[in-house]
Scaffold this motif. Structure first.
Motif, PDB file in Angstrom:
ATOM      1  N   GLU A 267      67.795  49.239   0.892  1.00 29.30           N
ATOM      2  CA  GLU A 267      67.005  50.473   0.875  1.00 29.30           C
ATOM      3  C   GLU A 267      66.620  50.810   2.310  1.00 29.30           C
ATOM      4  O   GLU A 267      66.099  49.948   3.034  1.00 29.30           O
ATOM      5  N   VAL A 268      66.864  52.055   2.697  1.00 32.08           N
ATOM      6  CA  VAL A 268      66.635  52.487   4.074  1.00 32.08           C
ATOM      7  C   VAL A 268      65.735  53.718   4.077  1.00 32.08           C
ATOM      8  O   VAL A 268      65.969  54.665   3.329  1.00 32.08           O
ATOM      9  N   GLU A 269      64.707  53.688   4.921  1.00 32.69           N
ATOM     10  CA  GLU A 269      63.846  54.846   5.154  1.00 32.69           C
ATOM     11  C   GLU A 269      64.022  55.261   6.608  1.00 32.69           C
ATOM     12  O   GLU A 269      63.886  54.430   7.508  1.00 32.69           O
ATOM     13  N   LEU A 270      64.322  56.533   6.820  1.00 29.16           N
ATOM     14  CA  LEU A 270      64.581  57.027   8.174  1.00 29.16           C
ATOM     15  C   LEU A 270      63.414  57.830   8.723  1.00 29.16           C
ATOM     16  O   LEU A 270      62.709  58.507   7.983  1.00 29.16           O
ATOM     17  N   ASP A 271      63.261  57.760  10.029  1.00 25.56           N
ATOM     18  CA  ASP A 271      62.325  58.605  10.766  1.00 25.56           C
ATOM     19  C   ASP A 271      63.141  59.251  11.879  1.00 25.56           C
ATOM     20  O   ASP A 271      63.593  58.570  12.797  1.00 25.56           O
ATOM     21  N   ASP A 272      63.367  60.547  11.765  1.00 25.73           N
ATOM     22  CA  ASP A 272      64.185  61.296  12.715  1.00 25.73           C
ATOM     23  C   ASP A 272      63.285  62.305  13.415  1.00 25.73           C
ATOM     24  O   ASP A 272      62.624  63.107  12.756  1.00 25.73           O
ATOM     25  N   SER A 273      63.237  62.243  14.743  1.00 26.37           N
ATOM     26  CA  SER A 273      62.384  63.197  15.454  1.00 26.37           C
ATOM     27  C   SER A 273      63.057  63.684  16.730  1.00 26.37           C
ATOM     28  O   SER A 273      63.872  62.977  17.324  1.00 26.37           O
TER      29      SER A 273
ATOM     30  N   GLU B 284      65.522  67.247  25.663  1.00 20.45           N
ATOM     31  CA  GLU B 284      64.960  66.735  24.417  1.00 20.45           C
ATOM     32  C   GLU B 284      65.385  65.279  24.240  1.00 20.45           C
ATOM     33  O   GLU B 284      66.403  64.852  24.773  1.00 20.45           O
ATOM     34  N   ARG B 285      64.602  64.562  23.480  1.00 19.25           N
ATOM     35  CA  ARG B 285      64.966  63.205  23.089  1.00 19.25           C
ATOM     36  C   ARG B 285      64.984  63.166  21.568  1.00 19.25           C
ATOM     37  O   ARG B 285      63.994  63.478  20.926  1.00 19.25           O
ATOM     38  N   ARG B 286      66.139  62.809  21.031  1.00 18.85           N
ATOM     39  CA  ARG B 286      66.253  62.646  19.578  1.00 18.85           C
ATOM     40  C   ARG B 286      66.153  61.159  19.288  1.00 18.85           C
ATOM     41  O   ARG B 286      66.906  60.354  19.818  1.00 18.85           O
ATOM     42  N   THR B 287      65.217  60.801  18.436  1.00 18.63           N
ATOM     43  CA  THR B 287      64.959  59.408  18.096  1.00 18.63           C
ATOM     44  C   THR B 287      65.228  59.205  16.616  1.00 18.63           C
ATOM     45  O   THR B 287      64.738  59.965  15.788  1.00 18.63           O
ATOM     46  N   LEU B 288      66.013  58.201  16.302  1.00 21.36           N
ATOM     47  CA  LEU B 288      66.310  57.863  14.917  1.00 21.36           C
ATOM     48  C   LEU B 288      65.926  56.406  14.702  1.00 21.36           C
ATOM     49  O   LEU B 288      66.437  55.514  15.362  1.00 21.36           O
ATOM     50  N   ARG B 289      64.976  56.201  13.801  1.00 23.74           N
ATOM     51  CA  ARG B 289      64.481  54.865  13.481  1.00 23.74           C
ATOM     52  C   ARG B 289      64.671  54.626  11.983  1.00 23.74           C
ATOM     53  O   ARG B 289      64.597  55.557  11.185  1.00 23.74           O
ATOM     54  N   ALA B 290      64.894  53.377  11.646  1.00 25.07           N
ATOM     55  CA  ALA B 290      65.069  53.023  10.236  1.00 25.07           C
ATOM     56  C   ALA B 290      64.276  51.773   9.915  1.00 25.07           C
ATOM     57  O   ALA B 290      64.251  50.823  10.694  1.00 25.07           O
TER      58      ALA B 290
ATOM     59  N   SER C 290      67.341  53.860  17.693  1.00 26.65           N
ATOM     60  CA  SER C 290      67.936  54.237  18.965  1.00 26.65           C
ATOM     61  C   SER C 290      67.528  55.671  19.273  1.00 26.65           C
ATOM     62  O   SER C 290      66.997  56.374  18.416  1.00 26.65           O
ATOM     63  N   ASP C 291      67.764  56.077  20.509  1.00 28.93           N
ATOM     64  CA  ASP C 291      67.476  57.469  20.858  1.00 28.93           C
ATOM     65  C   ASP C 291      68.539  57.988  21.816  1.00 28.93           C
ATOM     66  O   ASP C 291      69.303  57.225  22.392  1.00 28.93           O
ATOM     67  N   ALA C 292      68.579  59.305  21.935  1.00 26.90           N
ATOM     68  CA  ALA C 292      69.567  59.965  22.785  1.00 26.90           C
ATOM     69  C   ALA C 292      68.917  61.146  23.487  1.00 26.90           C
ATOM     70  O   ALA C 292      68.073  61.834  22.904  1.00 26.90           O
TER      71      ALA C 292
ATOM     72  N   VAL D 133      72.871  63.036  16.722  1.00 20.14           N
ATOM     73  CA  VAL D 133      72.501  62.366  15.470  1.00 20.14           C
ATOM     74  C   VAL D 133      73.693  61.615  14.881  1.00 20.14           C
ATOM     75  O   VAL D 133      73.524  60.561  14.259  1.00 20.14           O
ATOM     76  N   GLU D 134      74.901  62.103  15.100  1.00 21.81           N
ATOM     77  CA  GLU D 134      76.080  61.383  14.626  1.00 21.81           C
ATOM     78  C   GLU D 134      76.255  60.072  15.391  1.00 21.81           C
ATOM     79  O   GLU D 134      76.535  59.025  14.794  1.00 21.81           O
ATOM     80  N   ARG D 135      76.063  60.112  16.712  1.00 21.08           N
ATOM     81  CA  ARG D 135      76.136  58.887  17.519  1.00 21.08           C
ATOM     82  C   ARG D 135      75.024  57.916  17.136  1.00 21.08           C
ATOM     83  O   ARG D 135      75.237  56.707  17.022  1.00 21.08           O
ATOM     84  N   LEU D 136      73.829  58.451  16.933  1.00 23.02           N
ATOM     85  CA  LEU D 136      72.692  57.606  16.555  1.00 23.02           C
ATOM     86  C   LEU D 136      72.911  56.970  15.184  1.00 23.02           C
ATOM     87  O   LEU D 136      72.518  55.821  14.963  1.00 23.02           O
TER      88      LEU D 136
END
Length: 167
Positions: free
Chosen positions: A71-77, A92-98, A118-120, A139-142
């Motif tokens: 089970e995965v919960e994402l936080d995308d900002s 901008e910085r796109r951050t994807l956390r799980a 990770s972030d980009a 977001v695809e790379r992240l």
């Protein structure tokens, strides 16, 4: 001759260090078998769909009833920084956390609870289309990076909990 002797000594030292390949044994190894027995629960949203598909690609086809459920919960900002004098965002910085949990399908108990992320960085340009395309590429790379981190951690879990094979 001295170089050859040094190389042989280094090879012997490395073989004695106790490191073993995670996927030793290929697709029939206990790690690969365990990873194929993981069912990935649906993840909300477009980014969740991407991460879910990336995880499914890496875990491989399920060969039978699942032993574990992931089970995965994402936080995308997306955070704007790099402000120009006219207050326009230039970066901008796109951050994807799980946060993910591996659950034993039989007992319902959580056997692994961890996070990955990770972030980009994204340049904001005058073309809105180009900025949106850059955000989508990020977001695809992240999603790839996140799936790699999660599967690597699941692989370590599987290797540590695998029954001893007399190595």
């Amino acid at each position: 001759m001295m170089r050859l002797t040094s190389l042989a000594a280094a090879a012997l030292a490395l073989s004695a260090c106790g490191l073993q390949p995670l996927y030793g044994g290929g697709s029939s190894s206990s790690v690969a078998t365990t990873l194929r027995a993981v069912e990935v629960a649906p993840i909300d949203g477009q980014v969740g769909w991407l991460v879910h598909n990336k995880l499914m690609e890496r875990l491989g086809p399920n060969g039978g009833p699942p032993i574990y459920r992931l089970e995965v919960e994402l936080d995308d900002s997306i955070t704007g920084f790099g402000i120009r004098g006219d207050r326009a965002v230039t970066r901008e910085r796109r951050t994807l956390r799980a946060r993910y949990r591996l659950i034993n399908a039989q007992s319902g108990g959580v056997v692994l609870d961890a996070t990955a992320g990770s972030d980009a960085g994204i340049d904001v340009v005058s073309s809105e289309y180009a900025t949106v395309a850059a955000e989508q590429s990020a977001v695809e790379r992240l999603s790839d990076l996140l799936a790699d981190q999660i599967v690597a951690r699941l692989g370590l879990f599987a290797a540590r909990t695998a029954p001893a094979t007399g190595r």
